[in-house]
Design a protein around this motif. Structure first.
Motif, PDB file in Angstrom:
ATOM      1  N   ASP A 153      38.292  17.436  41.942  1.00  0.00           N
ATOM      2  CA  ASP A 153      37.212  18.392  42.209  1.00  0.00           C
ATOM      3  C   ASP A 153      37.746  19.820  42.277  1.00  0.00           C
ATOM      4  OD1 ASP A 153      34.372  18.902  42.959  1.00  0.00           O
ATOM      5  OD2 ASP A 153      35.312  19.670  44.794  1.00  0.00           O
ATOM      6  N   GLU A 154      39.003  19.951  42.682  1.00  0.00           N
ATOM      7  CA  GLU A 154      39.593  21.286  42.833  1.00  0.00           C
ATOM      8  C   GLU A 154      41.030  21.223  42.326  1.00  0.00           C
ATOM      9  OE1 GLU A 154      38.889  23.741  46.464  1.00  0.00           O
ATOM     10  OE2 GLU A 154      41.043  23.504  46.747  1.00  0.00           O
ATOM     11  N   ALA A 155      41.363  22.034  41.333  1.00  0.00           N
ATOM     12  CA  ALA A 155      42.709  21.960  40.762  1.00  0.00           C
ATOM     13  C   ALA A 155      43.016  23.205  39.941  1.00  0.00           C
ATOM     14  CB  ALA A 155      42.854  20.720  39.882  1.00  0.00           C
ATOM     15  N   ILE A 156      44.317  23.445  39.778  1.00  0.00           N
ATOM     16  CA  ILE A 156      44.807  24.441  38.820  1.00  0.00           C
ATOM     17  C   ILE A 156      45.270  23.662  37.589  1.00  0.00           C
ATOM     18  CG2 ILE A 156      46.474  26.268  38.347  1.00  0.00           C
ATOM     19  CD1 ILE A 156      46.717  26.676  41.379  1.00  0.00           C
ATOM     20  N   LEU A 179      56.997  19.649  42.947  1.00  0.00           N
ATOM     21  CA  LEU A 179      55.546  19.777  42.809  1.00  0.00           C
ATOM     22  C   LEU A 179      54.894  18.461  42.371  1.00  0.00           C
ATOM     23  CD1 LEU A 179      55.409  23.236  40.980  1.00  0.00           C
ATOM     24  CD2 LEU A 179      54.698  22.788  43.335  1.00  0.00           C
ATOM     25  N   SER A 180      55.709  17.438  42.162  1.00  0.00           N
ATOM     26  CA  SER A 180      55.199  16.178  41.605  1.00  0.00           C
ATOM     27  C   SER A 180      54.163  15.517  42.494  1.00  0.00           C
ATOM     28  CB  SER A 180      56.359  15.199  41.357  1.00  0.00           C
ATOM     29  OG  SER A 180      57.275  15.717  40.438  1.00  0.00           O
ATOM     30  N   ASN A 181      54.340  15.640  43.810  1.00  0.00           N
ATOM     31  CA  ASN A 181      53.451  14.916  44.722  1.00  0.00           C
ATOM     32  C   ASN A 181      52.024  15.441  44.707  1.00  0.00           C
ATOM     33  OD1 ASN A 181      54.178  17.329  45.947  1.00  0.00           O
ATOM     34  ND2 ASN A 181      54.086  16.487  48.025  1.00  0.00           N
ATOM     35  N   ARG A 182      51.806  16.616  44.132  1.00  0.00           N
ATOM     36  CA  ARG A 182      50.435  17.126  44.039  1.00  0.00           C
ATOM     37  C   ARG A 182      50.077  17.509  42.597  1.00  0.00           C
ATOM     38  NH1 ARG A 182      50.074  23.030  44.721  1.00  0.00           N
ATOM     39  NH2 ARG A 182      52.110  23.948  45.184  1.00  0.00           N
ATOM     40  N   THR A 183      50.718  16.827  41.646  1.00  0.00           N
ATOM     41  CA  THR A 183      50.477  17.112  40.241  1.00  0.00           C
ATOM     42  C   THR A 183      50.038  15.860  39.493  1.00  0.00           C
ATOM     43  OG1 THR A 183      52.153  18.872  40.216  1.00  0.00           O
ATOM     44  CG2 THR A 183      51.484  17.971  38.084  1.00  0.00           C
ATOM     45  N   THR A 184      48.962  15.989  38.738  1.00  0.00           N
ATOM     46  CA  THR A 184      48.560  14.965  37.781  1.00  0.00           C
ATOM     47  C   THR A 184      49.057  15.400  36.410  1.00  0.00           C
ATOM     48  OG1 THR A 184      46.565  14.368  39.023  1.00  0.00           O
ATOM     49  CG2 THR A 184      46.608  13.809  36.675  1.00  0.00           C
ATOM     50  N   ILE A 185      49.795  14.527  35.741  1.00  0.00           N
ATOM     51  CA  ILE A 185      50.327  14.854  34.416  1.00  0.00           C
ATOM     52  C   ILE A 185      49.475  14.162  33.359  1.00  0.00           C
ATOM     53  CG2 ILE A 185      52.310  14.659  32.876  1.00  0.00           C
ATOM     54  CD1 ILE A 185      54.126  14.923  35.285  1.00  0.00           C
ATOM     55  N   GLN A 208      47.480  24.413  48.739  1.00  0.00           N
ATOM     56  CA  GLN A 208      46.157  23.800  48.919  1.00  0.00           C
ATOM     57  C   GLN A 208      45.559  23.316  47.599  1.00  0.00           C
ATOM     58  OE1 GLN A 208      46.832  26.971  48.857  1.00  0.00           O
ATOM     59  NE2 GLN A 208      45.106  28.247  48.224  1.00  0.00           N
ATOM     60  N   TRP A 209      46.156  23.721  46.486  1.00  0.00           N
ATOM     61  CA  TRP A 209      45.619  23.371  45.175  1.00  0.00           C
ATOM     62  C   TRP A 209      46.351  22.174  44.575  1.00  0.00           C
ATOM     63  CZ3 TRP A 209      41.485  25.603  42.606  1.00  0.00           C
ATOM     64  CH2 TRP A 209      40.987  26.796  43.131  1.00  0.00           C
ATOM     65  N   TYR A 262      41.858  27.944  37.309  1.00  0.00           N
ATOM     66  CA  TYR A 262      41.447  27.532  38.642  1.00  0.00           C
ATOM     67  C   TYR A 262      40.023  26.975  38.573  1.00  0.00           C
ATOM     68  CZ  TYR A 262      45.536  30.135  40.298  1.00  0.00           C
ATOM     69  OH  TYR A 262      46.817  30.578  40.523  1.00  0.00           O
ATOM     70  N   VAL A 263      39.905  25.659  38.786  1.00  0.00           N
ATOM     71  CA  VAL A 263      38.627  24.974  38.656  1.00  0.00           C
ATOM     72  C   VAL A 263      38.225  24.383  39.998  1.00  0.00           C
ATOM     73  CG1 VAL A 263      37.405  23.062  37.543  1.00  0.00           C
ATOM     74  CG2 VAL A 263      39.029  24.447  36.219  1.00  0.00           C
ATOM     75  N   GLN A 264      36.976  24.608  40.350  1.00  0.00           N
ATOM     76  CA  GLN A 264      36.448  24.087  41.620  1.00  0.00           C
ATOM     77  C   GLN A 264      34.992  23.725  41.424  1.00  0.00           C
ATOM     78  OE1 GLN A 264      35.955  26.797  45.119  1.00  0.00           O
ATOM     79  NE2 GLN A 264      37.483  25.468  46.068  1.00  0.00           N
ATOM     80  N   ALA A 265      34.633  22.511  41.867  1.00  0.00           N
ATOM     81  CA  ALA A 265      33.240  22.047  41.821  1.00  0.00           C
ATOM     82  C   ALA A 265      32.617  22.220  40.440  1.00  0.00           C
ATOM     83  CB  ALA A 265      32.409  22.778  42.876  1.00  0.00           C
ATOM     84  N   GLY A 266      33.376  21.848  39.411  1.00  0.00           N
ATOM     85  CA  GLY A 266      32.831  21.877  38.063  1.00  0.00           C
ATOM     86  C   GLY A 266      32.726  23.238  37.412  1.00  0.00           C
TER      87      GLY A 266
END
Length: 332
Positions: A162-165, A301-307, A277-278, A177-181
Motif C-alpha cells: 500500500d505504501e512503498a518507494i 535494506l533487504s528486510n524491507r525490500t521486495t525484489i 518508514q517506507w 513514492y506511492v501511497q494508497a494507489g
C-alpha cells in the motif's frame, strides 16, 4: 487480431516495438534498434524539414518501417492493429509534444496524459501517444507506464504494497513514492549517465575497464563492496580515488569499474536508510539487477525490500501500455 496491440517504447537513444496479445499480455514478436527519438529528430531536421515533411509524418514513416519488420517476423498482416507509444516520443523532440500529467498520479492510469490519432490511409493504425509525469522539480517519460503495469500485476497477484518507494534503476534511475494507489512524488538520480560519462569521457576513463562488467568474481565483488562503503564520503572527492586506485596499484582497471559502480549506486541508495518508514520495491531490468540486488543486501535494506524479477518488469511495460490504451478508448 482484435486482441492485438503494438506496444512501442521509444526512448532518446533506443527503440523497441512489440506485438502483444492484450488479453493475456503475451509477447508475440518484437524488433529493437538504436533509432531513438534523438536520431530520428536530427534526421528530420537535416532532411525532412528542409523537404517540407511534417515532423509527425516523418516519425510515422519510421514507425511504418518498424511495423513492417514486426509483421514480416511474425508472418502476420498488421494493418488496423492499434499502437501505443510511450517514452520520449511525446517530448519536444518527438513525434508530437504532449503535456505532462501532474501529481498526484493515479496508479490505474486514469490521470495519464495522452494524444489520440485516428488511423488513416497512409498510416492504417489507431495510435495513442502517452506522455509522462511532472512534479514541481522533476519529470519522467516512460517509467510511469511501467509503474502502472507493475501495480496492476502486483495487485492481481494480491501482493501490492500500500505504501512503498519503487526503485527503477537505469541511465536516470527513478525513485517513486506511492501511497494508497497514487504516485505522490518521485526523484531522478543520474546514476547510469554519470557512470557512463566517468568511464568513457572523463579523466577516469583510463582507470576503468567495463569490458567484463558481468563478471562478478570475488575480486570484482570486493571492489564493488568497497565502492559502496566509500559512498559515505563526499562523492566528488571519492570519484577521484578511482584514478588513484589505479595509479597506486590498489585495484585493476576491471575491479575499478566495479568500484565506480558501487560508489555511484551507494550514493543513490544510502539516503533510503533514513527513510525507514517506507517499504522498498526494487524494479530492475536484467543488466543492472545483480548490482542493485547486491547493494540492497550490503546496505542492510533487504528486510524491507521486495525484489521484482527482471522478467516481470519487462511484462509491466506491456501491461501499462495496454491499460492506458484501454483507458483512452473509454475517453475518446
Amino acid at each position: 487480431m482484435s486482441n492485438y496491440l503494438l506496444c512501442c517504447d521509444w526512448g532518446t537513444s533506443f527503440f523497441r516495438l512489440r506485438l502483444v496479445n492484450s488479453a493475456d499480455y503475451r509477447l508475440i514478436e518484437e524488433v529493437t534498434s538504436q533509432q531513438g527519438i534523438a536520431s530520428i529528430f536530427n534526421a528530420w531536421k537535416a532532411n525532412g524539414e528542409r523537404a517540407g515533411v511534417a515532423r509527425e509524418q516523418f516519425f510515422r514513416e519510421e514507425l511504418i518501417k518498424q511495423i513492417e519488420l514486426v509483421a514480416h517476423k511474425a508472418a502476420i498482416k498488421l494493418d488496423q492493429v492499434p499502437i501505443a507509444v510511450s517514452g520520449m516520443a511525446s517530448s519536444s523532440i518527438g513525434m508530437d509534444e504532449v503535456p505532462y500529467a501532474t501529481l498526484p498520479f493515479a496508479m490505474d492510469g486514469s490521470r495519464a496524459s495522452f494524444r489520440h490519432f485516428d488511423a488513416s490511409e497512409s498510416f492504417p493504425h489507431e495510435l495513442i501517444l502517452i506522455s509522462g509525469v511532472k512534479s514541481e522539480e522533476d519529470v519522467m517519460r516512460g517509467e510511469e507506464t511501467q509503474l502502472i503495469g507493475l501495480s496492476a500485476l502486483l495487485d492481481s497477484a494480491g501482493n501490492r504494497p500500500d505504501e512503498a518507494i519503487y526503485i527503477f534503476p537505469g541511465t536516470h534511475s527513478k525513485h517513486m513514492y506511492v501511497q494508497a494507489g497514487q504516485l505522490l512524488n518521485f526523484e531522478t538520480h543520474m546514476t547510469g549517465e554519470v557512470f557512463n560519462l566517468m568511464a568513457s569521457t572523463s579523466i577516469l576513463r583510463d582507470s576503468v575497464d567495463v569490458s567484463a562488467f558481468s563478471d562478478f568474481s570475488t575480486e570484482n565483488l570486493s571492489a564493488f563492496k568497497l565502492g559502496l562503503k566509500e559512498a559515505n564520503f563526499p562523492l566528488l572527492n571519492r570519484l577521484f580515488t578511482v584514478r588513484t586506485n589505479q595509479l597506486f596499484g590498489n585495484l585493476t582497471r576491471q575491479q575499478n569499474a566495479f568500484f565506480l559502480s558501487g560508489l555511484l549506486i551507494g550514493a543513490e541508495l544510502k539516503p533510503l536508510l533514513e527513510k525507514a518508514q517506507w517499504h522498498l520495491v526494487l524494479c530492475s531490468g536484467s543488466n543492472l539487477f545483480p548490482f542493485y540486488q547486491q547493494a540492497i543486501e550490503d546496505l542492510d535494506l533487504s528486510n524491507r525490500t521486495t525484489i521484482i524479477p527482471a522478467g516481470l518488469i519487462d511484462k509491466a511495460a506491456i501491461a501499462g501500455q495496454i491499460i492506458l490504451f484501454q483507458n483512452q478508448n473509454l475517453k475518446v
